[in-house]
Design a protein around this motif. Sequence first.
Motif, PDB file in Angstrom:
ATOM      1  N   ALA A 152      -6.859   2.210   7.157  1.00 51.95           N
ATOM      2  CA  ALA A 152      -6.577   3.533   6.603  1.00 51.95           C
ATOM      3  C   ALA A 152      -6.695   4.543   7.729  1.00 51.95           C
ATOM      4  CB  ALA A 152      -7.542   3.871   5.471  1.00 51.95           C
ATOM      5  N   GLY A 212      -6.487  -4.556   6.387  1.00 51.19           N
ATOM      6  CA  GLY A 212      -5.626  -3.408   6.620  1.00 51.19           C
ATOM      7  C   GLY A 212      -6.406  -2.267   7.232  1.00 51.19           C
ATOM      8  N   PHE A 247      -7.879   4.516  -2.870  1.00 53.03           N
ATOM      9  CA  PHE A 247      -8.638   5.088  -1.761  1.00 53.03           C
ATOM     10  C   PHE A 247      -9.143   6.483  -2.128  1.00 53.03           C
ATOM     11  CE2 PHE A 247      -5.937   1.929   0.222  1.00 53.03           C
ATOM     12  CZ  PHE A 247      -6.774   1.359   1.169  1.00 53.03           C
ATOM     13  N   PRO A 272       0.372   5.370   1.143  1.00 52.99           N
ATOM     14  CA  PRO A 272      -0.568   6.288   1.793  1.00 52.99           C
ATOM     15  C   PRO A 272      -0.922   7.496   0.942  1.00 52.99           C
ATOM     16  CG  PRO A 272       1.612   6.586   2.699  1.00 52.99           C
ATOM     17  CD  PRO A 272       1.695   5.403   1.768  1.00 52.99           C
ATOM     18  N   MET A 285       0.851  -1.198   0.000  1.00 51.31           N
ATOM     19  CA  MET A 285       0.000   0.000   0.000  1.00 51.31           C
ATOM     20  C   MET A 285       0.878   1.236   0.000  1.00 51.31           C
ATOM     21  SD  MET A 285      -3.167  -0.886   2.579  1.00 51.31           S
ATOM     22  CE  MET A 285      -2.172  -0.959   4.080  1.00 51.31           C
ATOM     23  N   PRO A 295      -3.529   4.899   3.930  1.00 54.16           N
ATOM     24  CA  PRO A 295      -3.327   3.621   4.617  1.00 54.16           C
ATOM     25  C   PRO A 295      -1.884   3.459   5.113  1.00 54.16           C
ATOM     26  CG  PRO A 295      -3.309   3.276   2.258  1.00 54.16           C
ATOM     27  CD  PRO A 295      -3.621   4.731   2.465  1.00 54.16           C
TER      28      PRO A 295
END
Length: 371
Positions: free
Chosen positions: A306, A304, A279, A253, A251, A290
């Motif tokens: 976020a 997971g 996202f 962010p 992932m 995340p």
Amino acid sequence: MITQLIFKHFKSHLLFLTIFFIIHFSLFTFHCFAQVPLLWGMTAGGTFNKGTIYKIKGDGTGFSVVFNFNGIDGSGPQGKLSTYNNDGKLYGYCLGGPNNKGLIFSFDTLTNTSTNLYNFNGSIGNGNCGNLLLASDNKFYGTSWENGLNGLGYVFSYDPVTNIFTDIHDFVDPTEGQTTGQLMQASNGLIYGWTGGLNNDLPYAGVIFSYNPVTFIYNDVFSFDTVITNSCCSDHQNILLQATNGLLYGMSPNYGAFSYGLIYSFDITTNIERDLYDFDYYISNSGASPYGSLIQASNGLLYGMASYGGIYGDGIIFSFNPVDSFFTKIHDFNDTLGANPHGNLMQASDGCLYGGTSGGGTNNKGVIFKY
């Protein structure tokens, strides 16, 4: 939703929570069982405001701060604890130390004492904070997100038997960027990690790299490119996950189609990367930023967190199906029961998922929860 009572509200900030289950276990189905696991983790704060090691039972009882870092023996722990050949000790990597350049330490769970194993001195580079990977050659591997020969971080190994520290690779600007993620060892025996690009290096946006601990060969196996929106960036808790289908999952962010992060996969056979889910902060069934890694639970789904987004804007827990790439939000944090989750989820021997937030809760300093 959180199906179990949130059982610990911290009085000092629970930053970059990592939870460690010391006893080896096997996972079968995704349900909570009667067995109560013992969890270990690290936080900021403590007696000297340099961080702590704590333990707590999975039913919320038995919470105890068992060690306070004082700076000389470490400070600012932000990674998870590791084991070495079931010797009853936990191993970690953090800031501080006698040279104030970082250190690798061991912690005896019987005597609650910490030992400085290797003190960084700045000759190769400083240590930072993160996770130690125990690889198949019985050496620990880690990364530093700055310093090194080029000031962009490096990959290192540490042998706890011989106390030998080795600088494996120093990252190069602009093509490789700066190391931020942590390391994992895949089924092919190679160690994988990733870097994030620097702002002035566009369109370079970091790489996925591999290291062979047998042949000592390092390779950049994939280059991220912000032009196609599949890019990583700074997140010291992000570790690539190898799922049962053999693919690596990670992932970011940031970046992605909406600039709020993404889930991606990487094929270690073909070196092909795919953007799987983007996202979006403004969609209540999604989330944003995340920070942390994915885990694969015993039911085969990936889970997971976020840190932002969701109905209340305080972050979410989600599941992701690696078969059909179906994303499902399963819990909205709401400040009262925790806000802005950091770090990673883990599944313990009772079948439950455990994690932590950096804010919210009774003291607004974060909570530990189970789902």
